[in-house]
Write an enzyme that holds these catalytic residues in place. Sequence first.
Site, PDB file in Angstrom:
ATOM      1  N   HIS A  19     -81.306   7.111  -8.751  1.00  0.00           N
ATOM      2  CA  HIS A  19     -80.934   6.043  -7.821  1.00  0.00           C
ATOM      3  C   HIS A  19     -79.915   6.531  -6.781  1.00  0.00           C
ATOM      4  O   HIS A  19     -79.706   5.873  -5.765  1.00  0.00           O
ATOM      5  CB  HIS A  19     -80.322   4.884  -8.624  1.00  0.00           C
ATOM      6  CG  HIS A  19     -80.771   3.514  -8.197  1.00  0.00           C
ATOM      7  ND1 HIS A  19     -81.877   3.280  -7.416  1.00  0.00           N
ATOM      8  CD2 HIS A  19     -80.241   2.287  -8.457  1.00  0.00           C
ATOM      9  CE1 HIS A  19     -82.018   1.982  -7.220  1.00  0.00           C
ATOM     10  NE2 HIS A  19     -81.046   1.362  -7.831  1.00  0.00           N
ATOM     11  N   ASN A  66     -76.332  -3.237  -5.502  1.00  0.00           N
ATOM     12  CA  ASN A  66     -76.820  -4.566  -5.105  1.00  0.00           C
ATOM     13  C   ASN A  66     -75.911  -5.287  -4.117  1.00  0.00           C
ATOM     14  O   ASN A  66     -76.204  -6.425  -3.729  1.00  0.00           O
ATOM     15  CB  ASN A  66     -77.077  -5.442  -6.345  1.00  0.00           C
ATOM     16  CG  ASN A  66     -75.831  -5.665  -7.175  1.00  0.00           C
ATOM     17  OD1 ASN A  66     -74.763  -5.156  -6.844  1.00  0.00           O
ATOM     18  ND2 ASN A  66     -75.971  -6.411  -8.260  1.00  0.00           N
ATOM     19  N   ASP A  91     -83.736   6.054  -2.540  1.00  0.00           N
ATOM     20  CA  ASP A  91     -84.764   6.468  -3.488  1.00  0.00           C
ATOM     21  C   ASP A  91     -85.996   5.585  -3.326  1.00  0.00           C
ATOM     22  O   ASP A  91     -85.884   4.402  -3.040  1.00  0.00           O
ATOM     23  CB  ASP A  91     -84.225   6.397  -4.923  1.00  0.00           C
ATOM     24  CG  ASP A  91     -83.729   5.002  -5.292  1.00  0.00           C
ATOM     25  OD1 ASP A  91     -82.847   4.476  -4.580  1.00  0.00           O
ATOM     26  OD2 ASP A  91     -84.220   4.420  -6.283  1.00  0.00           O
ATOM     27  N   ASN A 112     -82.848  -3.154  -4.702  1.00  0.00           N
ATOM     28  CA  ASN A 112     -81.657  -4.008  -4.589  1.00  0.00           C
ATOM     29  C   ASN A 112     -80.737  -3.616  -3.438  1.00  0.00           C
ATOM     30  O   ASN A 112     -80.140  -4.475  -2.795  1.00  0.00           O
ATOM     31  CB  ASN A 112     -80.873  -3.989  -5.908  1.00  0.00           C
ATOM     32  CG  ASN A 112     -81.586  -4.735  -7.012  1.00  0.00           C
ATOM     33  OD1 ASN A 112     -82.372  -5.647  -6.749  1.00  0.00           O
ATOM     34  ND2 ASN A 112     -81.330  -4.354  -8.250  1.00  0.00           N
TER      35      ASN A 112
END
Length: 227
Positions: A19, A66, A91, A112
Amino acid sequence: MKLFVGLGNPGSKYARNRHNIGFMALDRIAEDHGFGPWKSKFQAEIAEGRLGHEKVLLIKPQTFMNRSGQSVGEAMRFYKLDSTDVTVFHDELDLAPGKVRVKAGGGHAGHNGLRSIHEHISPAYDRVRLGIGHPGRKEMVSPYVLGDFAKADGDWLEDVLRGVADGAGHLADGDGGKFMNAVALRTAPPRSSTSSKPEKSAPKPEAKPVPEDDNRSAMQKLLDKFK
């Protein structure tokens, strides 16, 4: 001025996560292009420098994935920029590991970080999609993206990061094609067309027939000569 935003989660716990490949891309750009030291501002780590003909601000939001849009929106408003001056490195599950694509605008596809940026600055920004592959099942996505890259991923990951840094100047100048060419030179270098061909071996001389033993008598040879 351009804003290059890398997405990831802050802290050493997440540093090698799939991520966090957006953070990794910005770190490589900063290192390879001599950007200034990282500083804390806009709820992010930022570094200033030049790429191509543009002044560029690198931004790594420290708000966790997020809420990335909070940081990006704050920086954009401070410099009185438009969302089209923003490029986000993130990503991408829908691309195979090692694949890179440039995209202008579009949806967030459930990411997110992108969803948060959509909410704070609109969907009209550029993206550099960094493929990490998909684990195969929806329920495995979260542990997969929050898992570290495997040791076997090291080679292609290094090629991608170097390629992104190589082409960063073209990206800042708005030339996505040249950016992609720079990435391809690292991730899929052309094969040499001058490879040596095996030399042809010299033809073997034809074997001369071996004369048979002549067992005729002298008289027979003389008679055969006048036939």
